[in-house]
Design an enzyme around this catalytic site. Structure first.
Site, PDB file in Angstrom:
ATOM      1  CG  HIS A  79      -0.443   0.294   2.516  1.00  0.00           C
ATOM      2  ND1 HIS A  79      -0.317  -0.663   3.501  1.00  0.00           N
ATOM      3  CD2 HIS A  79       0.011   1.440   3.082  1.00  0.00           C
ATOM      4  CE1 HIS A  79       0.179  -0.119   4.596  1.00  0.00           C
ATOM      5  NE2 HIS A  79       0.386   1.166   4.364  1.00  0.00           N
ATOM      6  CB  SER A 120       2.938   2.034   6.052  1.00  0.00           C
ATOM      7  OG  SER A 120       1.700   1.888   6.677  1.00  0.00           O
ATOM      8  CG  ASP A 149      -0.150  -3.987   2.701  1.00  0.00           C
ATOM      9  OD1 ASP A 149       0.461  -3.430   1.762  1.00  0.00           O
ATOM     10  OD2 ASP A 149      -0.786  -3.349   3.560  1.00  0.00           O
TER      11      ASP A 149
END
Length: 362
Positions: free
Chosen positions: A100, A214, A131
Protein backbone atom coordinates in the site's frame (compact mmCIF):
# COMPACT_ATOMS: atom_id res chain seq x y z
CA UNK A 1 -12.36 -0.89 16.74
CA UNK A 2 -11.23 0.06 13.25
CA UNK A 3 -7.80 -0.24 11.72
CA UNK A 4 -6.05 2.68 10.07
CA UNK A 5 -3.51 2.12 7.31
CA UNK A 6 -0.32 3.87 8.42
CA UNK A 7 0.31 5.94 5.33
CA UNK A 8 0.27 9.71 4.96
CA UNK A 9 -2.95 11.38 3.74
CA UNK A 10 -4.99 8.18 3.52
CA UNK A 11 -8.42 7.37 4.89
CA UNK A 12 -9.09 4.86 7.64
CA UNK A 13 -10.10 1.31 6.81
CA UNK A 14 -12.22 -1.08 8.91
CA UNK A 15 -11.27 -4.37 10.52
CA UNK A 16 -12.98 -6.86 12.81
CA UNK A 17 -13.09 -5.86 16.49
CA UNK A 18 -10.34 -7.12 18.77
CA UNK A 19 -10.87 -7.85 22.48
CA UNK A 20 -8.26 -8.43 25.16
CA UNK A 21 -7.89 -8.39 28.95
CA UNK A 22 -5.10 -8.00 31.47
CA UNK A 23 -4.38 -9.70 34.75
CA UNK A 24 -1.96 -8.68 37.50
CA UNK A 25 -0.45 -11.30 39.84
CA UNK A 26 1.48 -10.56 43.06
CA UNK A 27 3.18 -12.79 45.65
CA UNK A 28 4.30 -12.68 49.26
CA UNK A 29 6.72 -14.48 51.56
CA UNK A 30 6.79 -15.36 55.27
CA UNK A 31 9.48 -15.23 57.99
CA UNK A 32 11.57 -18.19 59.24
CA UNK A 33 14.41 -18.62 61.80
CA UNK A 34 17.36 -16.21 61.85
CA UNK A 35 19.59 -18.78 60.08
CA UNK A 36 17.00 -19.33 57.44
CA UNK A 37 16.66 -15.57 57.07
CA UNK A 38 20.40 -15.16 56.54
CA UNK A 39 20.51 -17.93 53.92
CA UNK A 40 17.39 -16.52 52.26
CA UNK A 41 18.90 -13.05 52.22
CA UNK A 42 22.11 -14.32 50.65
CA UNK A 43 20.20 -16.38 48.09
CA UNK A 44 17.99 -13.42 47.26
CA UNK A 45 21.02 -11.18 46.79
CA UNK A 46 22.66 -13.73 44.51
CA UNK A 47 19.44 -14.14 42.51
CA UNK A 48 19.09 -10.38 42.24
CA UNK A 49 22.59 -10.14 40.79
CA UNK A 50 21.71 -12.86 38.29
CA UNK A 51 18.36 -11.51 37.07
CA UNK A 52 18.61 -7.83 37.92
CA UNK A 53 17.00 -5.68 35.24
CA UNK A 54 19.02 -3.18 33.26
CA UNK A 55 19.63 0.14 34.95
CA UNK A 56 18.28 3.23 33.26
CA UNK A 57 21.70 4.00 31.79
CA UNK A 58 22.16 0.41 30.53
CA UNK A 59 18.75 0.42 28.85
CA UNK A 60 19.38 3.82 27.32
CA UNK A 61 22.70 2.59 25.97
CA UNK A 62 21.01 -0.49 24.51
CA UNK A 63 18.43 1.71 22.75
CA UNK A 64 21.10 3.98 21.36
CA UNK A 65 23.18 1.05 20.12
CA UNK A 66 20.19 -0.50 18.29
CA UNK A 67 19.21 2.83 16.76
CA UNK A 68 22.77 3.49 15.59
CA UNK A 69 23.00 0.03 14.00
CA UNK A 70 19.53 -0.26 12.44
CA UNK A 71 18.36 3.25 11.54
CA UNK A 72 20.72 3.51 8.51
CA UNK A 73 18.81 0.54 7.04
CA UNK A 74 15.43 2.32 7.26
CA UNK A 75 14.50 4.65 4.39
CA UNK A 76 11.76 7.08 3.43
CA UNK A 77 9.84 6.28 0.23
CA UNK A 78 7.95 8.84 -1.83
CA UNK A 79 5.39 7.32 -4.20
CA UNK A 80 3.70 10.14 -6.06
CA UNK A 81 2.49 12.56 -3.41
CA UNK A 82 2.46 9.95 -0.63
CA UNK A 83 5.19 9.11 1.85
CA UNK A 84 5.98 5.83 3.54
CA UNK A 85 8.94 3.86 4.83
CA UNK A 86 11.03 0.89 3.76
CA UNK A 87 13.85 -1.41 4.92
CA UNK A 88 17.07 -2.07 3.02
CA UNK A 89 16.86 -5.81 2.33
CA UNK A 90 20.25 -6.52 0.75
CA UNK A 91 23.43 -4.84 -0.49
CA UNK A 92 22.09 -4.84 -4.08
CA UNK A 93 19.80 -1.91 -3.25
CA UNK A 94 16.59 -3.89 -2.82
CA UNK A 95 14.13 -2.43 -0.33
CA UNK A 96 11.12 -4.18 1.17
CA UNK A 97 8.02 -2.19 2.09
CA UNK A 98 4.22 -2.40 2.12
CA UNK A 99 2.27 -2.84 -1.11
CA UNK A 100 0.00 0.00 0.00
CA UNK A 101 3.04 2.29 0.23
CA UNK A 102 3.98 1.74 -3.42
CA UNK A 103 0.33 1.82 -4.56
CA UNK A 104 0.11 2.00 -8.35
CA UNK A 105 3.48 3.72 -8.74
CA UNK A 106 6.35 2.15 -10.68
CA UNK A 107 9.07 4.66 -9.80
CA UNK A 108 9.98 6.18 -6.44
CA UNK A 109 12.20 8.64 -4.62
CA UNK A 110 14.07 7.14 -1.70
CA UNK A 111 15.86 9.04 1.05
CA UNK A 112 18.25 7.15 3.30
CA UNK A 113 19.03 7.99 6.92
CA UNK A 114 22.50 9.22 5.98
CA UNK A 115 21.55 11.50 3.09
CA UNK A 116 19.13 14.30 2.34
CA UNK A 117 19.44 13.72 -1.40
CA UNK A 118 16.71 11.52 -2.82
CA UNK A 119 17.69 8.44 -4.81
CA UNK A 120 15.53 6.96 -7.56
CA UNK A 121 14.13 3.44 -7.47
CA UNK A 122 11.88 1.19 -9.53
CA UNK A 123 9.29 -1.43 -8.62
CA UNK A 124 10.43 -5.06 -8.62
CA UNK A 125 7.07 -6.58 -7.64
CA UNK A 126 4.07 -5.77 -5.46
CA UNK A 127 2.03 -8.47 -3.72
CA UNK A 128 -1.12 -6.81 -2.34
CA UNK A 129 -2.54 -10.08 -0.92
CA UNK A 130 0.12 -9.93 1.81
CA UNK A 131 0.58 -6.13 1.58
CA UNK A 132 4.27 -6.48 0.73
CA UNK A 133 6.41 -5.13 -2.11
CA UNK A 134 10.05 -4.91 -3.17
CA UNK A 135 11.61 -1.93 -4.94
CA UNK A 136 15.22 -1.51 -6.13
CA UNK A 137 17.47 1.52 -6.12
CA UNK A 138 18.72 2.56 -9.56
CA UNK A 139 22.06 3.39 -8.01
CA UNK A 140 23.40 1.79 -4.84
CA UNK A 141 25.18 4.39 -2.70
CA UNK A 142 28.34 3.45 -0.86
CA UNK A 143 27.81 2.34 2.70
CA UNK A 144 24.24 1.14 2.16
CA UNK A 145 23.56 -1.30 4.97
CA UNK A 146 21.06 -4.17 4.86
CA UNK A 147 18.98 -4.87 7.96
CA UNK A 148 19.10 -8.18 9.85
CA UNK A 149 15.80 -10.04 10.10
CA UNK A 150 14.84 -12.16 13.13
CA UNK A 151 12.92 -15.43 13.26
CA UNK A 152 9.52 -14.02 14.17
CA UNK A 153 8.33 -17.39 15.52
CA UNK A 154 10.53 -16.61 18.54
CA UNK A 155 8.94 -13.22 19.23
CA UNK A 156 7.43 -13.16 22.72
CA UNK A 157 4.90 -10.94 24.42
CA UNK A 158 6.66 -8.40 26.62
CA UNK A 159 9.75 -7.99 24.44
CA UNK A 160 10.92 -4.39 24.18
CA UNK A 161 10.75 -3.13 20.59
CA UNK A 162 11.52 0.05 18.66
CA UNK A 163 9.53 1.25 15.65
CA UNK A 164 11.57 3.12 13.04
CA UNK A 165 10.26 5.00 10.03
CA UNK A 166 8.94 8.30 8.74
CA UNK A 167 5.70 9.11 10.59
CA UNK A 168 3.99 12.20 9.11
CA UNK A 169 7.06 12.65 6.91
CA UNK A 170 9.44 12.99 9.86
CA UNK A 171 12.23 10.75 8.57
CA UNK A 172 14.39 8.61 10.86
CA UNK A 173 11.92 8.76 13.75
CA UNK A 174 11.97 6.17 16.53
CA UNK A 175 9.30 5.15 19.05
CA UNK A 176 9.45 2.56 21.81
CA UNK A 177 7.08 -0.06 23.22
CA UNK A 178 6.65 -3.77 23.77
CA UNK A 179 5.20 -6.72 21.90
CA UNK A 180 1.60 -6.69 23.14
CA UNK A 181 0.41 -9.88 21.42
CA UNK A 182 1.28 -12.25 18.60
CA UNK A 183 -0.79 -14.27 16.13
CA UNK A 184 -3.31 -11.52 15.34
CA UNK A 185 -5.32 -11.84 12.11
CA UNK A 186 -6.19 -8.40 10.74
CA UNK A 187 -8.04 -7.25 7.60
CA UNK A 188 -7.28 -3.95 5.88
CA UNK A 189 -10.26 -3.19 3.70
CA UNK A 190 -9.98 -1.51 0.30
CA UNK A 191 -11.05 2.07 0.97
CA UNK A 192 -8.50 4.86 0.91
CA UNK A 193 -6.00 2.83 -1.08
CA UNK A 194 -6.06 -0.27 1.13
CA UNK A 195 -5.15 -3.57 -0.50
CA UNK A 196 -7.99 -5.53 1.10
CA UNK A 197 -5.44 -8.00 2.49
CA UNK A 198 -6.27 -10.27 5.39
CA UNK A 199 -2.96 -10.93 7.13
CA UNK A 200 -2.40 -13.69 9.67
CA UNK A 201 0.10 -13.93 12.55
CA UNK A 202 0.64 -10.20 12.86
CA UNK A 203 2.65 -8.82 15.77
CA UNK A 204 0.73 -6.37 17.94
CA UNK A 205 2.81 -3.64 19.57
CA UNK A 206 2.39 -0.69 21.91
CA UNK A 207 5.09 1.29 20.07
CA UNK A 208 3.51 4.34 18.47
CA UNK A 209 2.61 3.64 14.82
CA UNK A 210 1.54 6.71 12.86
CA UNK A 211 0.84 7.60 9.21
CA UNK A 212 4.11 7.22 7.33
CA UNK A 213 5.45 4.38 9.52
CA UNK A 214 4.10 1.82 7.04
CA UNK A 215 6.86 -0.27 5.52
CA UNK A 216 9.36 0.64 8.24
CA UNK A 217 10.97 -1.55 10.87
CA UNK A 218 9.83 -2.99 14.20
CA UNK A 219 13.11 -3.98 15.86
CA UNK A 220 14.13 -5.95 18.96
CA UNK A 221 17.01 -5.02 21.29
CA UNK A 222 19.30 -7.39 19.39
CA UNK A 223 19.03 -5.01 16.45
CA UNK A 224 16.95 -7.43 14.37
CA UNK A 225 13.77 -6.63 12.45
CA UNK A 226 10.84 -8.64 13.84
CA UNK A 227 8.18 -7.07 11.63
CA UNK A 228 7.05 -4.34 9.25
CA UNK A 229 4.58 -1.86 10.82
CA UNK A 230 1.49 -1.84 8.62
CA UNK A 231 -1.68 -0.93 10.52
CA UNK A 232 -2.69 1.18 13.52
CA UNK A 233 -5.93 1.07 15.46
CA UNK A 234 -8.47 3.88 15.63
CA UNK A 235 -11.45 4.37 17.90
CA UNK A 236 -14.77 5.12 16.12
CA UNK A 237 -16.16 6.47 19.41
CA UNK A 238 -13.56 9.23 19.21
CA UNK A 239 -14.25 10.13 15.60
CA UNK A 240 -11.78 7.54 14.26
CA UNK A 241 -8.90 9.23 16.02
CA UNK A 242 -5.91 7.06 16.89
CA UNK A 243 -6.24 4.48 19.64
CA UNK A 244 -2.76 4.89 21.18
CA UNK A 245 -0.59 1.86 21.66
CA UNK A 246 -2.34 -0.57 19.30
CA UNK A 247 -0.36 -1.18 16.14
CA UNK A 248 0.27 -4.22 13.96
CA UNK A 249 3.31 -5.44 12.04
CA UNK A 250 3.71 -8.15 9.39
CA UNK A 251 6.04 -10.76 10.95
CA UNK A 252 9.61 -10.84 9.68
CA UNK A 253 9.56 -14.52 8.71
CA UNK A 254 6.71 -13.84 6.28
CA UNK A 255 8.55 -10.76 4.99
CA UNK A 256 11.62 -12.88 4.25
CA UNK A 257 9.55 -15.60 2.59
CA UNK A 258 7.74 -13.21 0.24
CA UNK A 259 10.70 -10.92 -0.47
CA UNK A 260 12.94 -13.92 -1.11
CA UNK A 261 10.56 -15.27 -3.75
CA UNK A 262 10.21 -11.87 -5.40
CA UNK A 263 13.98 -11.45 -5.59
CA UNK A 264 14.52 -14.98 -6.92
CA UNK A 265 11.62 -15.24 -9.38
CA UNK A 266 10.34 -11.70 -9.88
CA UNK A 267 7.01 -12.72 -8.36
CA UNK A 268 5.45 -14.73 -5.53
CA UNK A 269 5.51 -18.41 -6.44
CA UNK A 270 4.41 -19.95 -3.13
CA UNK A 271 2.15 -17.72 -1.09
CA UNK A 272 1.45 -20.21 1.69
CA UNK A 273 -2.08 -18.75 1.78
CA UNK A 274 -5.08 -21.08 1.62
CA UNK A 275 -7.74 -20.39 -1.00
CA UNK A 276 -11.24 -21.65 -1.71
CA UNK A 277 -11.17 -20.56 -5.33
CA UNK A 278 -14.33 -18.47 -5.50
CA UNK A 279 -15.47 -14.95 -6.26
CA UNK A 280 -18.05 -14.00 -3.65
CA UNK A 281 -20.04 -11.18 -2.13
CA UNK A 282 -21.61 -10.58 1.27
CA UNK A 283 -25.37 -11.16 1.45
CA UNK A 284 -27.84 -9.91 4.08
CA UNK A 285 -30.94 -11.44 5.65
CA UNK A 286 -34.42 -9.96 5.99
CA UNK A 287 -33.20 -7.74 8.83
CA UNK A 288 -30.32 -6.41 6.68
CA UNK A 289 -27.74 -8.23 8.76
CA UNK A 290 -24.75 -9.88 7.08
CA UNK A 291 -25.70 -13.52 6.69
CA UNK A 292 -23.14 -15.24 4.48
CA UNK A 293 -21.06 -15.15 1.33
CA UNK A 294 -22.82 -15.75 -1.98
CA UNK A 295 -20.69 -17.57 -4.55
CA UNK A 296 -20.64 -15.46 -7.72
CA UNK A 297 -18.14 -17.60 -9.63
CA UNK A 298 -15.86 -20.58 -9.02
CA UNK A 299 -12.32 -20.94 -10.31
CA UNK A 300 -11.90 -23.71 -12.85
CA UNK A 301 -10.04 -26.58 -11.22
CA UNK A 302 -10.07 -24.80 -7.85
CA UNK A 303 -10.93 -26.19 -4.44
CA UNK A 304 -14.56 -25.07 -4.53
CA UNK A 305 -15.26 -26.56 -7.96
CA UNK A 306 -13.67 -29.87 -6.98
CA UNK A 307 -15.89 -29.95 -3.88
CA UNK A 308 -19.04 -29.33 -5.93
CA UNK A 309 -19.63 -25.75 -4.77
CA UNK A 310 -21.61 -23.79 -7.39
CA UNK A 311 -22.44 -20.17 -8.23
CA UNK A 312 -25.53 -19.19 -6.25
CA UNK A 313 -24.55 -21.16 -3.14
CA UNK A 314 -24.34 -19.13 0.08
CA UNK A 315 -21.47 -20.11 2.38
CA UNK A 316 -22.29 -19.84 6.08
CA UNK A 317 -19.49 -21.84 7.74
CA UNK A 318 -15.89 -22.85 7.02
CA UNK A 319 -14.91 -25.58 9.44
CA UNK A 320 -16.06 -24.34 12.86
CA UNK A 321 -15.98 -20.65 11.86
CA UNK A 322 -19.21 -18.79 11.17
CA UNK A 323 -19.09 -16.97 7.83
CA UNK A 324 -21.19 -13.81 7.57
CA UNK A 325 -19.05 -11.57 5.36
CA UNK A 326 -16.24 -11.72 2.80
CA UNK A 327 -13.92 -10.49 5.56
CA UNK A 328 -14.88 -13.30 7.93
CA UNK A 329 -14.28 -15.82 5.13
CA UNK A 330 -10.84 -14.30 4.47
CA UNK A 331 -9.98 -14.46 8.16
CA UNK A 332 -11.09 -18.10 8.40
CA UNK A 333 -8.95 -18.99 5.39
CA UNK A 334 -5.98 -17.10 6.88
CA UNK A 335 -5.93 -19.61 9.72
CA UNK A 336 -5.61 -22.52 7.25
CA UNK A 337 -2.84 -23.85 5.00
CA UNK A 338 -2.99 -24.95 1.35
CA UNK A 339 -3.81 -28.66 1.28
CA UNK A 340 -5.77 -28.58 4.55
CA UNK A 341 -9.02 -30.52 4.45
CA UNK A 342 -12.03 -28.86 6.01
CA UNK A 343 -15.79 -28.55 5.59
CA UNK A 344 -17.95 -25.86 4.03
CA UNK A 345 -21.54 -25.39 5.15
CA UNK A 346 -23.71 -23.72 2.54
CA UNK A 347 -27.29 -23.00 1.59
CA UNK A 348 -28.46 -24.10 -1.86
CA UNK A 349 -32.02 -23.51 -3.06
CA UNK A 350 -33.18 -22.98 0.53
CA UNK A 351 -31.65 -26.16 1.98
CA UNK A 352 -28.47 -26.48 4.02
CA UNK A 353 -25.64 -28.74 2.89
CA UNK A 354 -22.15 -29.55 4.10
CA UNK A 355 -19.33 -30.50 1.75
CA UNK A 356 -15.73 -31.50 2.33
CA UNK A 357 -13.07 -29.43 0.60
CA UNK A 358 -9.30 -29.60 0.21
CA UNK A 359 -8.07 -26.01 0.19
CA UNK A 360 -5.96 -24.73 -2.68
CA UNK A 361 -3.39 -21.94 -2.76
CA UNK A 362 -4.04 -18.27 -3.37
Amino acid sequence: MDIARTRVFRLLVPVAALCFSLALVSGCSGEGSSGQQERSTAQAAQAAQTVAPMSGNDLQSAYQKVIKNVLPSVVQIQAGSDLGSGIVYDDKGRIVTNAHVVGDSKTFKVTTANSEDALTAGLVYSYPDQDLAVIKLDRVPSGLKAAAFADSSKVAVGQIVLAMGSPLGLSSSVTQGIVSATGRTVSEGRTGGGTGATIANMVQTSAAINPGNSGGALVNLDGQVIGIPTLAATDPALGNSAAPGIGFAIPSSMVKTIAGQIIKSGKVTDSGRAALGITGRTVVDGSYRAAGVAVVAVKSGGAAQKAGIRPGDVITELGDADITTITSLSEALAAQQPGDRTSVTLTRNGSQQKVDVTLGEQ
